[in-house]
Design a protein around this motif. Structure first.
Motif, PDB file in Angstrom:
ATOM      1  N   MET A 172      21.176 -32.330  -3.068  1.00 47.06           N
ATOM      2  CA  MET A 172      19.733 -31.989  -3.231  1.00 47.06           C
ATOM      3  C   MET A 172      20.192 -31.423  -1.561  1.00 47.06           C
ATOM      4  N   ILE A 173      20.057 -29.747  -1.114  1.00 45.95           N
ATOM      5  CA  ILE A 173      20.566 -30.270   0.731  1.00 45.95           C
ATOM      6  C   ILE A 173      19.109 -29.418   1.112  1.00 45.95           C
ATOM      7  N   VAL A 174      18.716 -30.093   2.023  1.00 45.35           N
ATOM      8  CA  VAL A 174      16.993 -29.699   2.633  1.00 45.35           C
ATOM      9  C   VAL A 174      17.564 -29.161   4.171  1.00 45.35           C
ATOM     10  N   ASP A 175      16.593 -28.102   4.287  1.00 51.35           N
ATOM     11  CA  ASP A 175      16.778 -27.929   5.977  1.00 51.35           C
ATOM     12  C   ASP A 175      15.891 -28.471   6.906  1.00 51.35           C
ATOM     13  N   GLU A 176      16.390 -28.158   8.008  1.00 49.27           N
ATOM     14  CA  GLU A 176      15.459 -29.401   8.810  1.00 49.27           C
ATOM     15  C   GLU A 176      14.017 -28.779   9.012  1.00 49.27           C
ATOM     16  N   ASN A 177      13.540 -27.828   7.961  1.00 52.40           N
ATOM     17  CA  ASN A 177      11.899 -27.762   7.897  1.00 52.40           C
ATOM     18  C   ASN A 177      11.562 -28.870   6.034  1.00 52.40           C
ATOM     19  N   ASN A 178      12.482 -29.272   5.909  1.00 54.60           N
ATOM     20  CA  ASN A 178      11.930 -30.981   4.785  1.00 54.60           C
ATOM     21  C   ASN A 178      11.703 -29.652   3.839  1.00 54.60           C
ATOM     22  N   THR A 179      12.695 -28.027   3.741  1.00 54.33           N
ATOM     23  CA  THR A 179      12.291 -27.288   2.619  1.00 54.33           C
ATOM     24  C   THR A 179      14.210 -27.569   1.856  1.00 54.33           C
ATOM     25  N   VAL A 180      13.783 -27.218   0.652  1.00 54.24           N
ATOM     26  CA  VAL A 180      15.138 -27.583  -0.270  1.00 54.24           C
ATOM     27  C   VAL A 180      15.691 -25.996  -0.683  1.00 54.24           C
ATOM     28  N   LYS A 181      16.567 -26.048  -0.281  1.00 56.34           N
ATOM     29  CA  LYS A 181      17.778 -25.164   0.176  1.00 56.34           C
ATOM     30  C   LYS A 181      19.023 -24.842  -1.686  1.00 56.34           C
ATOM     31  N   TYR A 182      18.970 -25.990  -1.427  1.00 53.05           N
ATOM     32  CA  TYR A 182      20.266 -26.519  -3.034  1.00 53.05           C
ATOM     33  C   TYR A 182      19.768 -27.245  -4.012  1.00 53.05           C
ATOM     34  N   ILE A 183      19.998 -27.163  -4.653  1.00 47.32           N
ATOM     35  CA  ILE A 183      20.103 -28.810  -5.774  1.00 47.32           C
ATOM     36  C   ILE A 183      20.520 -28.211  -6.642  1.00 47.32           C
ATOM     37  N   GLU A 184      20.919 -29.235  -7.089  1.00 47.81           N
ATOM     38  CA  GLU A 184      21.767 -29.769  -8.830  1.00 47.81           C
ATOM     39  C   GLU A 184      21.788 -30.916  -9.649  1.00 47.81           C
ATOM     40  N   GLU A 240      29.500 -35.598 -13.310  1.00 46.13           N
ATOM     41  CA  GLU A 240      29.029 -35.711 -11.695  1.00 46.13           C
ATOM     42  C   GLU A 240      28.506 -34.200 -11.357  1.00 46.13           C
ATOM     43  N   VAL A 241      27.943 -34.252 -10.227  1.00 47.23           N
ATOM     44  CA  VAL A 241      27.584 -32.825  -9.831  1.00 47.23           C
ATOM     45  C   VAL A 241      28.655 -32.448  -9.145  1.00 47.23           C
ATOM     46  N   ASN A 242      28.911 -30.965  -9.193  1.00 44.56           N
ATOM     47  CA  ASN A 242      29.619 -30.642  -7.692  1.00 44.56           C
ATOM     48  C   ASN A 242      29.435 -30.739  -6.756  1.00 44.56           C
ATOM     49  N   VAL A 243      30.002 -30.863  -5.755  1.00 47.60           N
ATOM     50  CA  VAL A 243      29.630 -31.850  -4.364  1.00 47.60           C
ATOM     51  C   VAL A 243      30.624 -30.148  -3.816  1.00 47.60           C
ATOM     52  N   GLU A 244      31.834 -30.025  -3.609  1.00 44.65           N
ATOM     53  CA  GLU A 244      32.532 -29.291  -2.981  1.00 44.65           C
ATOM     54  C   GLU A 244      31.940 -27.651  -3.254  1.00 44.65           C
ATOM     55  N   LYS A 245      30.778 -27.480  -4.110  1.00 49.16           N
ATOM     56  CA  LYS A 245      30.158 -26.472  -4.186  1.00 49.16           C
ATOM     57  C   LYS A 245      28.857 -26.430  -3.715  1.00 49.16           C
ATOM     58  N   ALA A 246      28.619 -27.456  -3.412  1.00 48.41           N
ATOM     59  CA  ALA A 246      27.113 -27.486  -2.482  1.00 48.41           C
ATOM     60  C   ALA A 246      28.043 -28.074  -0.701  1.00 48.41           C
ATOM     61  N   LEU A 247      28.791 -28.087  -1.028  1.00 48.82           N
ATOM     62  CA  LEU A 247      29.309 -27.522   0.441  1.00 48.82           C
ATOM     63  C   LEU A 247      29.697 -26.894   0.803  1.00 48.82           C
ATOM     64  N   LYS A 248      30.400 -25.753  -0.172  1.00 49.19           N
ATOM     65  CA  LYS A 248      30.589 -24.620   0.235  1.00 49.19           C
ATOM     66  C   LYS A 248      29.550 -23.861   0.940  1.00 49.19           C
ATOM     67  N   PHE A 249      27.852 -23.938   0.113  1.00 49.39           N
ATOM     68  CA  PHE A 249      26.815 -23.709   0.391  1.00 49.39           C
ATOM     69  C   PHE A 249      26.688 -23.866   1.713  1.00 49.39           C
ATOM     70  N   LEU A 250      26.525 -25.614   1.962  1.00 47.50           N
ATOM     71  CA  LEU A 250      25.861 -25.517   3.347  1.00 47.50           C
ATOM     72  C   LEU A 250      26.347 -25.079   4.447  1.00 47.50           C
TER      73      LEU A 250
END
Length: 111
Positions: free
Chosen positions: A74-86, A94-104
């Motif tokens: 899960m990627i959460v922004d500075e306001n604690n809003t979930v922006k990405y979840i897998e 396994e989760v796709n860490v590379e995909k999540a990091l590209k999104f980040l």
């Protein structure tokens, strides 16, 4: 702890020093500490949801029948809003860490 995911995120934390990385598991704090020390995990914070499962229950990650958290990222922004979840669809995957990091990098980090 999902060791592969944690190791990958630990490396990403070293690159993205302005981002906070956490690994949440139902491992005991003692087991987490041993794992982090043995694997030189020092770029992220390991958090235990062992005792009350509050994080897992609140976020829909807790698998009551197994007493485990589903593997997710899960990627959460500075306001604690979930922006990405897998969520991983099957145990053992396994989760796709590379995909999540590209999104980040492309959607949330200032260039």
């Amino acid at each position: 702890m999902c060791s592969l995911q944690t190791k990958q995120l630990n490396e990403a934390a070293k690159t993205h020093t302005n981002v906070k990385f956490y690994s949440v598991t139902v491992d005991t704090p003692f087991a987490q500490e041993r794992f982090c020390t043995a694997n030189e995990i020092d770029g992220l914070k390991a958090v235990s949801d062992f005792k009350y499962h509050q994080f897992g229950i609140q976020n829909g990650f807790f698998i009551k029948e197994k007493g485990l958290l589903t593997r997710a990222l899960m990627i959460v922004d500075e306001n604690n809003t979930v922006k990405y979840i897998e969520y991983v669809s099957e145990e053992g995957k396994e989760v796709n860490v590379e995909k999540a990091l590209k999104f980040l990098e492309s959607k949330l980090l200032k260039k």
